[in-house]
Enzyme design. Structure first.
Site, short mmCIF file in Angstrom:
data_model
loop_
_atom_site.label_atom_id
_atom_site.label_comp_id
_atom_site.label_asym_id
_atom_site.label_seq_id
_atom_site.Cartn_x
_atom_site.Cartn_y
_atom_site.Cartn_z
N LYS A 109 79.21 64.50 44.44
CA LYS A 109 79.99 63.67 42.97
C LYS A 109 79.24 62.63 42.47
O LYS A 109 79.50 62.11 41.81
CB LYS A 109 81.83 63.24 43.77
CG LYS A 109 82.19 64.70 43.22
CD LYS A 109 83.98 64.31 44.10
CE LYS A 109 85.18 65.44 44.12
NZ LYS A 109 85.85 65.49 44.61
N GLN A 158 89.74 61.45 46.83
CA GLN A 158 89.26 62.56 47.60
C GLN A 158 90.82 63.44 48.60
O GLN A 158 91.33 62.69 49.49
CB GLN A 158 87.97 62.74 48.27
CG GLN A 158 87.72 63.95 49.02
CD GLN A 158 87.14 64.97 47.99
OE1 GLN A 158 86.40 64.33 46.91
NE2 GLN A 158 87.92 65.83 48.40
N ASP A 178 91.24 63.51 38.37
CA ASP A 178 91.86 64.70 39.10
C ASP A 178 92.78 65.47 38.55
O ASP A 178 93.03 66.91 38.07
CB ASP A 178 91.60 63.95 40.36
CG ASP A 178 91.03 64.74 41.49
OD1 ASP A 178 89.88 65.30 40.80
OD2 ASP A 178 90.93 64.15 42.49
#
Ligand code: GUN
Length: 293
Positions: free
Chosen positions: A52, A96, A119
Site C-alpha cells: 500500500k 490493517q 476501507d
C-alpha cells in the site's frame, strides 16, 4: 479463455490517479495522504502494508505507516484512531486487519470517522453500500467490480455464486452484484463453509467469486463451461522459494482456466485491483474534504 489482468488494469488506473494528483499540485494544493496502522508483526500484514505504501508513492500520495507493538492495548489503539480522526493532514486511514486477539476489532472499526474510513468497514459506510448510496466501497469488492467493468463483462441477469461470507469480501460483493446497477443485476447465491453440496451451486454459476481462503478449493468439475471465475484467495503455502512460501488462490487455476471465458490469475488479478481501489477511495476522501467531489 481471457486472463483478467489486474496488474495492467490497476497500472492504468494508477496513472489516472497520478495525473489527478499532478493537477491538484499545480493548483498549489497538498498531496492526498493515507495513513495505515499496523499492530504487531504478522508477516502477511507487513507485506500488504508495504504494498500500500509503494502504491501511494506511485500515485503521488503522502503515506504514513504507524507501527505499533503487538502489546498495544485497545485503549491505546482507540486513542490513535481518535487522533487520526482529528488530524487535518490525513485524508483517510486504515487499520490493517487482523488485530491481536486482545483487541476488539469491531470496536476499533466503529471508532473511525466514516469520512476517513477508506476501507469502507464502518457500519455507516457498510449500510450505505447496502442501500446503494454513495460511500467508500471496500477495496476488494471495488476492485472486482472495476475489473468486470473494464473488461465489459455482462452481469445483468447472470447467476453469481459467491464463496465466502466475510464482511470484507463475500457480503459486500454479493450486495454490489445483486444491486440494480451496472455491473450488477445478478442473481446472487452466497455459499460458505456450512453450505451442503456446494458444487451444485457452483456448477450453475455464470460468475464465481471465490473468497474462502482455502487454496485450490474450486476444481474443474465444479465449474460450468464458459464461466467467469474471480479468485480472491491469497494464502501463503510453504514452497521451496526464496521466501519459503508461494501465494495460492482459492481456484485450481491450471485445471479450471481452460473451461472459463474469463479468469483472474493469482497473483496479478484481484490483488493489485484491491490496492488501487484503496488509492481511489483515498482520492475520494481528499476530494470530499476539499469540496471537489
Ligand atoms: N486485511 C485483509 N484485507 C484487508 C483490507 O482490505 N483492509 C484492512 N485494513 N485489513 C485487511
Amino acid at each position: 479463455m481471457i486472463l483478467l489482468d489486474g496488474k495492467a488494469t490497476s497500472a492504468s488506473l494508477q496513472a489516472q490517479i497520478a495525473a489527478e494528483v499532478d493537477f491538484f499540485l499545480d493548483k498549489g494544493w497538498r498531496r492526498p495522504h493515507l495513513t495505515a496502522i499496523l499492530v504487531g508483526d504478522d508477516g502477511a500484514s507487513q507485506t500488504y502494508v508495504a504494498n500500500k505504501e509503494r502504491s501511494c508513492k506511485k500515485v503521488g500520495f503522502d503515506s504514513t505507516v504507524l507501527r505499533l507493538p503487538a502489546s498495544t492495548t485497545e485503549e491505546e489503539l482507540l486513542n490513535e484512531v481518535k487522533r487520526l480522526n482529528r488530524d487535518d493532514s490525513v485524508d483517510g486511514f486504515i487499520i490493517q486487519l487482523p488485530l491481536p486477539k486482545h483487541i476488539d476489532e469491531q470496536k476499533v472499526i466503529e471508532a473511525v470517522s466514516p469520512s476517513k474510513d477508506v476501507d469502507g468497514f464502518h457500519p455507516e459506510n457498510v449500510g450505505r453500500l447496502c442501500l446503494g448510496l454513495d460511500t467508500f466501497i471496500s477495496a476488494t469488492p471495488y476492485g472486482i467490480i472495476t475489473l468486470l467493468e473494464e473488461y465489459g463483462i455482462e452481469t445483468r441477469g447472470k447467476h453469481c455464486v459467491v464463496l465466502g461470507r466475510s464482511n470484507i469480501v463475500g457480503r459486500p460483493i454479493a450486495n454490489l452484484l445483486s444491486a440494480k446497477a451496472r455491473p450488477g443485476d445478478c442473481t446472487v447465491t452466497i455459499c460458505h463453509s456450512r453450505t451442503q453440496n456446494i458444487e451444485e451451486y457452483t456448477r450453475s454459476a455464470d460468475i464465481i467469486i471465490a473468497a474462502l481462503g482455502v487454496p485450490g478449493f474450486v476444481k474443474a468439475d465444479m465449474v460450468k463451461e464458459g464461466a467467469v471465475v474471480i479468485d480472491v484467495g491469497i494464502t501463503r503455502v510453504p514452497a521451496e522459494t526464496e521466501k519459503g512460501y508461494r501465494i495460492m488462490g482459492d481456484v485450481d487455476f491450471d485445471a479450471v482456466a481452460p473451461k472459463c471465458s474469463y479468469i483472474t490469475p493469482v497473483p496479478g488479478g484481484v490483488g493489485p485491483m484491491t490496492i488501487v481501489s484503496l488509492m481511489r477511495n483515498t482520492l475520494k476522501a481528499y476530494k470530499a474534504k476539499h469540496n471537489l467531489a
